[in-house]
Write a protein that holds these residues in place. Structure first.
Motif, mmCIF file in Angstrom:
data_model
loop_
_atom_site.group_PDB
_atom_site.id
_atom_site.type_symbol
_atom_site.label_atom_id
_atom_site.label_comp_id
_atom_site.label_asym_id
_atom_site.label_seq_id
_atom_site.Cartn_x
_atom_site.Cartn_y
_atom_site.Cartn_z
ATOM 1 N N SER A 57 0.815 -1.220 0.000
ATOM 2 C CA SER A 57 0.000 0.000 0.000
ATOM 3 C C SER A 57 0.851 1.275 0.000
ATOM 4 C CB SER A 57 -0.926 0.006 1.225
ATOM 5 O OG SER A 57 -0.162 -0.035 2.428
ATOM 6 N N LEU A 58 2.169 1.114 0.084
ATOM 7 C CA LEU A 58 3.055 2.273 0.167
ATOM 8 C C LEU A 58 3.447 2.733 -1.233
ATOM 9 C CD1 LEU A 58 4.555 4.118 2.158
ATOM 10 C CD2 LEU A 58 6.469 2.510 2.101
ATOM 11 N N LYS A 59 3.079 3.972 -1.569
ATOM 12 C CA LYS A 59 3.408 4.559 -2.863
ATOM 13 C C LYS A 59 4.323 5.761 -2.647
ATOM 14 C CE LYS A 59 -1.064 3.329 -4.926
ATOM 15 N NZ LYS A 59 -2.288 3.866 -5.610
ATOM 16 N N PHE A 60 5.380 5.841 -3.417
ATOM 17 C CA PHE A 60 6.330 6.946 -3.280
ATOM 18 C C PHE A 60 7.217 6.995 -4.516
ATOM 19 C CE2 PHE A 60 8.293 3.142 -1.734
ATOM 20 C CZ PHE A 60 9.630 3.228 -2.078
ATOM 21 N N ASP A 61 8.076 8.005 -4.586
ATOM 22 C CA ASP A 61 9.061 8.122 -5.655
ATOM 23 C C ASP A 61 10.407 7.630 -5.153
ATOM 24 O OD1 ASP A 61 7.302 9.171 -7.480
ATOM 25 O OD2 ASP A 61 7.812 11.267 -7.072
ATOM 26 N N VAL A 62 11.078 6.820 -5.947
ATOM 27 C CA VAL A 62 12.444 6.430 -5.632
ATOM 28 C C VAL A 62 13.352 7.558 -6.090
ATOM 29 C CG1 VAL A 62 14.303 4.781 -6.055
ATOM 30 C CG2 VAL A 62 11.944 3.973 -5.844
ATOM 31 N N ASP A 63 14.050 8.158 -5.160
ATOM 32 C CA ASP A 63 14.898 9.310 -5.442
ATOM 33 C C ASP A 63 16.157 9.187 -4.586
ATOM 34 O OD1 ASP A 63 15.776 11.673 -6.509
ATOM 35 O OD2 ASP A 63 14.231 12.945 -5.591
ATOM 36 N N TYR A 64 17.157 10.013 -4.880
ATOM 37 C CA TYR A 64 18.397 10.035 -4.109
ATOM 38 C C TYR A 64 18.073 10.204 -2.624
ATOM 39 C CZ TYR A 64 23.058 11.570 -2.630
ATOM 40 O OH TYR A 64 24.273 11.684 -1.997
ATOM 41 N N PRO A 65 18.701 9.444 -1.740
ATOM 42 C CA PRO A 65 19.856 8.570 -1.974
ATOM 43 C C PRO A 65 19.496 7.107 -2.233
ATOM 44 C CG PRO A 65 19.527 8.778 0.377
ATOM 45 C CD PRO A 65 18.440 9.601 -0.277
ATOM 46 N N MET B 280 11.533 -3.031 2.604
ATOM 47 C CA MET B 280 12.575 -3.358 3.571
ATOM 48 C C MET B 280 13.858 -2.586 3.278
ATOM 49 S SD MET B 280 10.884 -5.629 5.306
ATOM 50 C CE MET B 280 12.178 -6.306 6.354
ATOM 51 N N ILE B 281 14.622 -2.345 4.349
ATOM 52 C CA ILE B 281 15.968 -1.813 4.235
ATOM 53 C C ILE B 281 16.815 -2.504 5.304
ATOM 54 C CG2 ILE B 281 15.628 0.154 5.817
ATOM 55 C CD1 ILE B 281 17.459 1.789 3.938
ATOM 56 N N HIS B 282 18.072 -2.752 4.979
ATOM 57 C CA HIS B 282 18.959 -3.423 5.930
ATOM 58 C C HIS B 282 19.972 -2.434 6.498
ATOM 59 C CE1 HIS B 282 17.266 -7.012 4.032
ATOM 60 N NE2 HIS B 282 17.704 -7.692 5.088
ATOM 61 N N MET B 283 20.123 -2.465 7.808
ATOM 62 C CA MET B 283 21.135 -1.665 8.496
ATOM 63 C C MET B 283 21.923 -2.597 9.403
ATOM 64 S SD MET B 283 18.980 1.677 9.773
ATOM 65 C CE MET B 283 17.463 2.181 8.961
ATOM 66 N N ASN B 284 23.229 -2.656 9.179
ATOM 67 C CA ASN B 284 24.085 -3.543 9.987
ATOM 68 C C ASN B 284 23.533 -4.965 10.038
ATOM 69 O OD1 ASN B 284 25.779 -1.377 10.597
ATOM 70 N ND2 ASN B 284 24.636 -0.846 12.449
ATOM 71 N N SER B 285 23.085 -5.459 8.891
ATOM 72 C CA SER B 285 22.553 -6.822 8.749
ATOM 73 C C SER B 285 21.213 -7.016 9.439
ATOM 74 C CB SER B 285 23.555 -7.859 9.279
ATOM 75 O OG SER B 285 24.782 -7.782 8.573
ATOM 76 N N THR B 286 20.616 -5.955 9.954
ATOM 77 C CA THR B 286 19.291 -6.045 10.567
ATOM 78 C C THR B 286 18.240 -5.582 9.569
ATOM 79 O OG1 THR B 286 20.181 -5.622 12.785
ATOM 80 C CG2 THR B 286 17.826 -5.249 12.462
ATOM 81 N N THR C 193 7.840 1.904 6.736
ATOM 82 C CA THR C 193 6.401 2.180 6.677
ATOM 83 C C THR C 193 6.092 3.563 6.125
ATOM 84 O OG1 THR C 193 6.410 2.934 8.992
ATOM 85 C CG2 THR C 193 5.923 0.605 8.578
ATOM 86 N N ASP C 194 7.111 4.410 6.008
ATOM 87 C CA ASP C 194 6.878 5.745 5.442
ATOM 88 C C ASP C 194 8.224 6.358 5.044
ATOM 89 O OD1 ASP C 194 5.431 7.938 4.570
ATOM 90 O OD2 ASP C 194 5.478 8.938 6.509
ATOM 91 N N ILE C 195 8.197 7.202 4.026
ATOM 92 C CA ILE C 195 9.377 7.933 3.573
ATOM 93 C C ILE C 195 9.012 9.409 3.453
ATOM 94 C CG2 ILE C 195 11.071 8.250 1.728
ATOM 95 C CD1 ILE C 195 10.823 5.383 1.003
ATOM 96 N N ASP C 196 9.790 10.255 4.084
ATOM 97 C CA ASP C 196 9.577 11.700 4.060
ATOM 98 C C ASP C 196 10.842 12.346 3.497
ATOM 99 O OD1 ASP C 196 9.260 14.410 4.534
ATOM 100 O OD2 ASP C 196 8.569 14.189 6.602
ATOM 101 N N TYR C 197 10.824 12.666 2.189
ATOM 102 C CA TYR C 197 12.003 13.248 1.562
ATOM 103 C C TYR C 197 12.266 14.665 2.048
ATOM 104 C CZ TYR C 197 12.634 9.437 -1.789
ATOM 105 O OH TYR C 197 12.884 8.207 -2.360
ATOM 106 N N GLY C 198 11.204 15.390 2.404
ATOM 107 C CA GLY C 198 11.385 16.756 2.872
ATOM 108 C C GLY C 198 12.225 16.828 4.134
ATOM 109 N N ASN C 199 11.934 15.953 5.080
ATOM 110 C CA ASN C 199 12.677 15.911 6.346
ATOM 111 C C ASN C 199 13.773 14.860 6.356
ATOM 112 O OD1 ASN C 199 11.224 17.937 7.957
ATOM 113 N ND2 ASN C 199 9.477 16.543 7.752
ATOM 114 N N LYS C 200 13.847 14.058 5.279
ATOM 115 C CA LYS C 200 14.828 12.967 5.164
ATOM 116 C C LYS C 200 14.621 11.926 6.264
ATOM 117 C CE LYS C 200 18.259 15.774 2.747
ATOM 118 N NZ LYS C 200 17.292 16.835 2.429
ATOM 119 N N PHE C 201 13.355 11.551 6.450
ATOM 120 C CA PHE C 201 12.982 10.597 7.479
ATOM 121 C C PHE C 201 12.523 9.277 6.874
ATOM 122 C CE2 PHE C 201 11.566 14.022 10.781
ATOM 123 C CZ PHE C 201 12.900 14.236 11.113
#
Length: 299
Positions: free
Chosen positions: A60-68, A96-102, A107-115
């Protein structure tokens, strides 16, 4: 006498006596004339076009893939994203995203605040305190935000802490001692070691401030808070990427100069932001086979 590029010497002595600066315009003309017309027309423009944000949907998550970020199923070149910021839509439609193999669910991406709003998927889906573990992020790429708090759980303690809220072990997973929790803003703000020494283990997880408030009010369980997620802010591109976008460019990555503020503009590649005049202060283009022409123009 003031320097002059002109000389009254015979023609066959002109290039011998010409000042090095006088030959620069001629060199630029020669270099530009040697580039095929098709390359002059495209050059760095293809990077600007290729790095246009791409529409994406995962569940259900819709967004634009943008840098980074890069993402599976999106064909954007590596120079449009930064290494280590890879998003994957899982077979069960979780982003999903992996950080340190975790593995974290996004659930949300906020490009304005980089969250990024994320949930640690490695935490168990049960209520036993001794099954939970610390949640950490890759602090070389992300940082915690002031939107969240930290929850420290003291498991199976032999000492009594009247100042800390008691956790009631409803399913009797831990026996012999009591468990407590504490909410705090600073990740490294911990109790004295002698107090911690009376507990069999401690767990530290970042948590959503709203969920933390619900826990304190008694309307949410500890498991709800641990599995409720938190917010992480990505570090790369802070400051300059917003300037690049505001100037009409697309943020990018230069593998030869990874710390460079690479901004792809309609006319070519710039550092930091696109020129308001449309004239490249820095142009790195012209790739053909194994040959590469690097041209720097300063105005």
């Amino acid at each position: 006498l003031p320097f002059s590029c002109c000389s009254s010497s015979p023609v066959h002595h002109t290039f011998e006596k010409m000042h090095p600066l006088c030959s620069l315009p001629l060199l630029i003309i020669i270099l530009l004339s040697s580039v095929p017309p098709s390359m002059q027309e495209s050059g760095a423009y293809f990077r600007y076009t290729n790095c246009t944000p791409a529409s994406y949907q995962c569940g259900s998550l819709k967004f634009d893939v943008d840098y980074p970020f890069s993402a599976n199923g999106v064909h954007r070149p590596d120079y449009c994203s930064y290494p280590g910021y890879r998003l994957i839509c899982s077979p069960d439609n979780k982003l999903m995203i992996h950080m340190n193999s975790t593995a974290f669910q996004v659930t949300d991406i906020d490009y304005g605040n980089k969250f990024l709003a994320v949930i640690d998927q490695t935490q168990p889906q049960e209520a036993c305190l001794d099954r939970y573990h610390n949640t950490t992020i890759d602090e070389s790429k992300f940082m915690y935000t002031d939107r969240d708090q930290f929850l420290t759980v003291y498991v199976n303690c032999s000492a009594t802490f009247s100042s800390l809220p008691l956790i009631y072990d409803l399913v009797s997973c831990v026996s012999g001692g009591s468990s407590y929790y504490r909410l705090h803003k600073n990740k490294d703000d911990s109790l004295e070691s002698d107090i911690l020494g009376s507990c069999s283990s401690t767990i530290v997880v970042p948590c959503n401030s709203t969920m933390a408030g619900s826990l304190a009010a008694g309307t949410s369980s500890l498991a709800d808070v641990i599995r409720g997620g938190f917010t992480a802010r990505w570090k790369v591109g802070l400051g300059w990427c917003s300037d690049c976008k505001a100037s009409g460019g697309h943020c990018g990555f230069n593998g030869s100069f990874p710390d460079q503020y690479t901004c792809y503009c309609p006319y070519g590649q710039a550092i930091g932001s696109c020129s308001s005049s449309g004239t490249p202060m820095y142009l790195l283009t012209k790739l053909e086979g194994k040959s590469r022409l690097v041209l720097r123009l300063f105005f």
